[in-house]
Design a protein around this motif. Sequence first.
Motif, mmCIF file in Angstrom:
data_model
loop_
_atom_site.group_PDB
_atom_site.id
_atom_site.type_symbol
_atom_site.label_atom_id
_atom_site.label_comp_id
_atom_site.label_asym_id
_atom_site.label_seq_id
_atom_site.Cartn_x
_atom_site.Cartn_y
_atom_site.Cartn_z
ATOM 1 N N MET A 275 0.821 -1.207 0.000
ATOM 2 C CA MET A 275 0.000 0.000 0.000
ATOM 3 C C MET A 275 0.856 1.258 0.000
ATOM 4 O O MET A 275 0.513 2.250 -0.663
ATOM 5 C CB MET A 275 -0.945 -0.019 1.203
ATOM 6 N N ILE A 276 1.974 1.243 0.712
ATOM 7 C CA ILE A 276 2.827 2.437 0.717
ATOM 8 C C ILE A 276 3.517 2.602 -0.632
ATOM 9 O O ILE A 276 3.764 3.723 -1.094
ATOM 10 C CB ILE A 276 3.852 2.388 1.878
ATOM 11 N N TYR A 277 3.792 1.490 -1.305
ATOM 12 C CA TYR A 277 4.382 1.591 -2.649
ATOM 13 C C TYR A 277 3.361 2.147 -3.642
ATOM 14 O O TYR A 277 3.693 2.985 -4.480
ATOM 15 C CB TYR A 277 4.879 0.222 -3.101
ATOM 16 N N VAL A 278 2.111 1.686 -3.554
ATOM 17 C CA VAL A 278 1.067 2.197 -4.441
ATOM 18 C C VAL A 278 0.823 3.681 -4.180
ATOM 19 O O VAL A 278 0.605 4.466 -5.104
ATOM 20 C CB VAL A 278 -0.233 1.387 -4.251
ATOM 21 N N ALA A 279 0.899 4.086 -2.913
ATOM 22 C CA ALA A 279 0.637 5.487 -2.567
ATOM 23 C C ALA A 279 1.743 6.410 -3.050
ATOM 24 O O ALA A 279 1.468 7.539 -3.484
ATOM 25 C CB ALA A 279 0.471 5.616 -1.049
ATOM 26 N N GLY A 392 -10.516 -6.998 -7.921
ATOM 27 C CA GLY A 392 -10.312 -6.044 -6.840
ATOM 28 C C GLY A 392 -9.245 -5.020 -7.163
ATOM 29 O O GLY A 392 -9.407 -3.818 -6.881
ATOM 30 N N MET A 393 -8.144 -5.465 -7.753
ATOM 31 C CA MET A 393 -7.078 -4.537 -8.152
ATOM 32 C C MET A 393 -7.590 -3.541 -9.188
ATOM 33 O O MET A 393 -7.280 -2.340 -9.142
ATOM 34 C CB MET A 393 -5.892 -5.325 -8.724
ATOM 35 N N GLY A 408 -9.062 -0.301 -2.217
ATOM 36 C CA GLY A 408 -9.346 -1.389 -3.154
ATOM 37 C C GLY A 408 -8.144 -2.283 -3.379
ATOM 38 O O GLY A 408 -8.247 -3.510 -3.338
ATOM 39 N N VAL A 409 -6.988 -1.667 -3.612
ATOM 40 C CA VAL A 409 -5.760 -2.446 -3.819
ATOM 41 C C VAL A 409 -5.397 -3.224 -2.560
ATOM 42 O O VAL A 409 -5.023 -4.405 -2.628
ATOM 43 C CB VAL A 409 -4.604 -1.517 -4.242
#
Length: 470
Positions: A275-279, A392-393, A408-409
Amino acid sequence: MSNPSAPTQQNALQTGIVQLRDATEAIKVRIRNPAKLRNLELFLLILAWVIGGGAMVLVQLGALQRVDTFPLQLAAMLGLLTLALHITLRVVAREADAIILPVATALNGLGIAMIYRIDIADGFTGWDAASVRQMAWTAMALLVAIVAIVAVRNHRVLARYRYLAMAVAFILLVLPLIPGIGRTINGATVWISLGPLSFQPGELAKIALAIFFAGYLMTARDSLSVVGRKVLGIRFPRVRDLGPILIVWAMCMLVLVFQRDLGTSMLYFGLFLVMIYVATGRRSWMVIGLGLVAVGGVVAYFALGYVQRRIHAWIHAFDQSVYEAQGGSYQIVQGVFGMAHGGLLGTGLGLGRPDITPYANSDYIIPSLGEELGLAGIFAILGLYLVLVSRGMRIGFQGPDDFTKLLGVGLAFVIGLQVFIVVGGVTRLIPLTGLTTPFLAAGGSSLLANWLIVALLLRLSDSVRGRGIV
């Protein structure tokens, strides 16, 4: 003289007409699509019922040479509850994803059929059977999912309660350590007892953590992604910005030390890392996270005896001394032999001996299915998980705001990571951890958590489609 502005006005008029036509078509599509989506969902849901019910019948024919109507009647009641969830979506979430519910229903049905198969082998076919308890938990989980769909009309409201979600997650993690209600099973202190019921609160904690991480990273992404120094072409964050990842790492290490639960600590840290990488989109967070995993793994190996035993059982599974040792590799080897016995197409439902492997209906339900459905069946099941996680992704990445994207991710990834940890453990790709396989394995807390994830993903997808994004 001709008016030089006439062509410009004509072009503007034509552009306006085209835009109006496109808007009208979009409105028509949005009016038509919800009904088509729900009809597609109903068709796929019927196929899921056929898969689950057919598996139950084949199990009985293979193991009993007859068909008992009692479990089929209970399964039909679950079918009615999934139909009730479908009808609820038609009323309050008409544009929700049409694939997620049927896939989850098919997986749940296959799991109940295999648990019933183990019950037959163990001689439990009445109300005390694990399959009956699984059906009861499934009914409760579906009711919770229906309530969640109706109650959470706007998922963005959850962002306001991110710190409450963090507090709830902390309480859920601490509950098994409280004397009197905490229980230790197979060396892991992750259960609580409430009267006759046992519950694993860590399963719900992963949802609370996903909500907290999404809400926190939504507000802190700029400071975590922009500022920092470059080292070897990778921009690393400031030391003072490392706090969140260090806190989560410390929390996971505490779970590992005090609850002796390797799988849950891996799940939580992997969730936050992704999640921190996606953010932020920064590779440095992955480098730091993997470094912390390496450090934590080395410390745990030398400081915790049960981690050493898990590693030895993984690497030296077929050594005679490890195989015969208490808490050794007997379960791992039996699972591998069972899957090998199944071969490519399996022995057939009800015709194998999956009950030889300890915890064949929970930790080792994948080898049980692998023996009777074969490699082809396992690939089909993994394909269902792939569809569920990818939907979901897709919902997350097409979200109109950061919170929707991250939530969602995060919810989709936590299912995918849990499946990887479980399947990797039983196939000796990674050390065995003891996590449950989502929707398949026996366990009420896991069913509740995963059906709640399905409900949240459906709510998110309805919001995304409602904005005309997909």
